[in-house]
Design an enzyme around this catalytic site. Structure first.
Site, PDB file in Angstrom:
ATOM      1  N   GLU A   4      -1.179  11.672  -6.140  1.00 25.84           N
ATOM      2  CA  GLU A   4      -0.737  11.292  -4.782  1.00 25.84           C
ATOM      3  C   GLU A   4      -0.950  12.450  -3.803  1.00 25.84           C
ATOM      4  O   GLU A   4      -1.260  12.236  -2.635  1.00 25.84           O
ATOM      5  CB  GLU A   4       0.743  10.888  -4.789  1.00 25.84           C
ATOM      6  CG  GLU A   4       1.016   9.550  -5.466  1.00 25.84           C
ATOM      7  CD  GLU A   4       0.492   8.342  -4.691  1.00 25.84           C
ATOM      8  OE1 GLU A   4       0.659   8.305  -3.468  1.00 25.84           O
ATOM      9  OE2 GLU A   4      -0.088   7.438  -5.329  1.00 25.84           O
ATOM     10  N   ASP A  42       1.547  -1.366  -5.596  1.00 22.50           N
ATOM     11  CA  ASP A  42       1.791  -0.183  -6.430  1.00 22.50           C
ATOM     12  C   ASP A  42       2.698   0.771  -5.663  1.00 22.50           C
ATOM     13  O   ASP A  42       2.833   0.668  -4.440  1.00 22.50           O
ATOM     14  CB  ASP A  42       0.476   0.532  -6.803  1.00 22.50           C
ATOM     15  CG  ASP A  42       0.709   1.686  -7.784  1.00 22.50           C
ATOM     16  OD1 ASP A  42       1.580   1.562  -8.668  1.00 22.50           O
ATOM     17  OD2 ASP A  42       0.058   2.736  -7.649  1.00 22.50           O
ATOM     18  N   SER A  43       3.281   1.698  -6.400  1.00 20.04           N
ATOM     19  CA  SER A  43       4.089   2.733  -5.754  1.00 20.04           C
ATOM     20  C   SER A  43       3.212   3.605  -4.854  1.00 20.04           C
ATOM     21  O   SER A  43       3.722   4.268  -3.965  1.00 20.04           O
ATOM     22  CB  SER A  43       4.740   3.611  -6.825  1.00 20.04           C
ATOM     23  OG  SER A  43       3.723   4.196  -7.619  1.00 20.04           O
ATOM     24  N   CYS A  58       1.437  -1.932 -11.101  1.00 17.01           N
ATOM     25  CA  CYS A  58       2.248  -0.757 -11.380  1.00 17.01           C
ATOM     26  C   CYS A  58       2.979  -1.045 -12.681  1.00 17.01           C
ATOM     27  O   CYS A  58       3.793  -1.977 -12.749  1.00 17.01           O
ATOM     28  CB  CYS A  58       3.242  -0.551 -10.233  1.00 17.01           C
ATOM     29  SG  CYS A  58       4.422   0.779 -10.521  1.00 17.01           S
ATOM     30  N   CYS A  71      -0.650   3.389 -16.945  1.00 16.34           N
ATOM     31  CA  CYS A  71      -0.252   3.638 -15.559  1.00 16.34           C
ATOM     32  C   CYS A  71      -1.521   3.463 -14.742  1.00 16.34           C
ATOM     33  O   CYS A  71      -2.577   3.998 -15.119  1.00 16.34           O
ATOM     34  CB  CYS A  71       0.281   5.065 -15.413  1.00 16.34           C
ATOM     35  SG  CYS A  71       0.461   5.585 -13.684  1.00 16.34           S
ATOM     36  N   THR A  72      -1.428   2.699 -13.658  1.00 12.93           N
ATOM     37  CA  THR A  72      -2.651   2.374 -12.929  1.00 12.93           C
ATOM     38  C   THR A  72      -3.234   3.578 -12.169  1.00 12.93           C
ATOM     39  O   THR A  72      -4.361   3.499 -11.681  1.00 12.93           O
ATOM     40  CB  THR A  72      -2.413   1.209 -11.946  1.00 12.93           C
ATOM     41  OG1 THR A  72      -1.273   1.516 -11.137  1.00 12.93           O
ATOM     42  CG2 THR A  72      -2.172  -0.087 -12.696  1.00 12.93           C
ATOM     43  N   HIS A  73      -2.482   4.668 -12.102  1.00 16.12           N
ATOM     44  CA  HIS A  73      -3.071   5.888 -11.524  1.00 16.12           C
ATOM     45  C   HIS A  73      -4.058   6.546 -12.502  1.00 16.12           C
ATOM     46  O   HIS A  73      -4.960   7.256 -12.076  1.00 16.12           O
ATOM     47  CB  HIS A  73      -1.983   6.923 -11.198  1.00 16.12           C
ATOM     48  CG  HIS A  73      -1.234   6.679  -9.929  1.00 16.12           C
ATOM     49  ND1 HIS A  73      -0.344   5.641  -9.781  1.00 16.12           N
ATOM     50  CD2 HIS A  73      -1.241   7.342  -8.743  1.00 16.12           C
ATOM     51  CE1 HIS A  73       0.189   5.692  -8.558  1.00 16.12           C
ATOM     52  NE2 HIS A  73      -0.351   6.706  -7.907  1.00 16.12           N
TER      53      HIS A  73
HETATM   54  N1  DGL Z   1       0.787   3.382 -10.877  1.00 21.92           N
HETATM   55  C1  DGL Z   1       2.163   3.374 -11.329  1.00 21.92           C
HETATM   56  C2  DGL Z   1       2.210   2.824 -12.739  1.00 21.92           C
HETATM   57  O1  DGL Z   1       1.279   2.106 -13.133  1.00 21.92           O
HETATM   58  C3  DGL Z   1       2.738   4.729 -11.111  1.00 21.92           C
HETATM   59  C4  DGL Z   1       4.216   4.741 -11.083  1.00 21.92           C
HETATM   60  C5  DGL Z   1       4.832   5.929 -10.421  1.00 21.92           C
HETATM   61  O2  DGL Z   1       4.875   5.915  -9.187  1.00 21.92           O
HETATM   62  O3  DGL Z   1       5.330   6.822 -11.112  1.00 21.92           O
HETATM   63  O4  DGL Z   1       3.131   3.053 -13.475  1.00 21.92           O
END
Ligand code: DGL
Length: 270
Positions: A162, A7-8, A70, A194-196
């Site tokens: 983050e 992930d990012s 991500c 979004c996984t966040h």
């Molecule tokens: N967790 C990422 C996703 O699922 C976040 C992407 C981001 O860094 O903006 O899209």
């Protein structure tokens, strides 16, 4: 054997946690590209270059299979990677497929014509890059008819998570849900694309109301990975150790990760 989860930043930990619970003996290499998060405000070339560099690093650690946990990378880079970059003995899987399978109640390989599904009004919450890609709507349209999708680009939420600023993240979630409801007053289902966002699931559910079904990816992806490894046990890779890599500051990322997962997580510099 080891599988990579990318992930990012910290969001993919929601997927890692579910995979760890489903497959407790499987060593996992997690890569958080924290120095470059958020990806959601970057263009597709930039996302492609960052994602391939990270995945290459995971190949080097003995992963043969990497999950892009991500949505932004899955939407903006995965197809290009699969077309021209991934060696024939490696695999990269995105996180859209299990979600769309769950929503449409059909298998990905089912190529029959699109058909009606139970949910008609779907709210999609995702990063600006994922929303701009329209990848989710495109994949859904191949499989389902009569589904109205209203997408809300949730600027700022990933940055706040983050930074560990959960109060700001919650306020942003409320305002993005309000904005969505002005466009679609009564969604039946909401997709956290979004996984966040599962880290803010309670805030989404509270703002949406109890009658909206909220789909998030972690368990769906874990189940789908277990099924994939059952069918392709050769893709488990040659590595043997779990590790957490970050391009950010390992101390800061470890602290946030430990707080989110409620167990000690030690990141090292990628
Ligand atoms: N967790 C990422 C996703 O699922 C976040 C992407 C981001 O860094 O903006 O899209």
């Amino acid at each position: 054997m080891t599988v990579g989860i990318f992930d990012s930043g910290l969001g993919g930990l929601t997927v890692l946690d579910a995979v760890h619970k489903r497959l407790p003996d499987l060593p996992l290499v997690y890569f958080a590209d924290s120095a470059h998060a958020p990806y959601g405000v970057r263009d597709a070339d930039d996302i492609y270059n960052l994602t391939t560099a990270a995945v290459q690093r995971m190949w080097d650690e003995g992963c043969d299979l990497v999950i892009l946990a991500c949505n932004t990378a899955s939407a903006a880079a995965l197809r290009r990677m699969q077309e021209s970059w991934i060696p024939s003995d490696k695999r990269v899987l995105g996180v859209f497929v299990p979600l769309i399978e769950a929503l449409t109640e059909r298998q990905w390989g089912d190529n029959s014509p699109p058909r009606e599904v139970a949910v008609k009004h779907v709210a999609l919450f995702a990063t600006p890059a994922t929303v701009a890609s329209r990848a989710f709507q495109r994949e859904l349209a191949f499989r389902a008819i009569g589904v109205d999708v209203e997408a809300q680009a949730c600027g700022g939420v990933v940055d706040a998570i983050e930074d560990g600023d959960m109060i700001l993240a919650e306020a942003l979630v409320r305002s993005h849900v309000d904005a969505l409801k002005r466009k679609m007053p009564h969604p039946q289902a909401a997709i956290l694309g979004c996984t966040h966002y599962p880290l803010m699931q309670d805030a989404f559910q509270a703002a949406l109301g109890g009658d909206v079904s909220v789909y998030s990816q972690a368990n769906l992806v874990a189940e789908s990975l277990a099924d994939y490894l059952d069918r392709h046990s050769g893709m488990m890779g040659k590595g043997t150790d779990s590790m957490f890599l970050t391009t950010g500051k390992p101390d800061k990322v470890s602290n946030s990760a430990t707080q989110f997962l409620r167990r000690k997580i030690d990141f090292t510099a990628a």
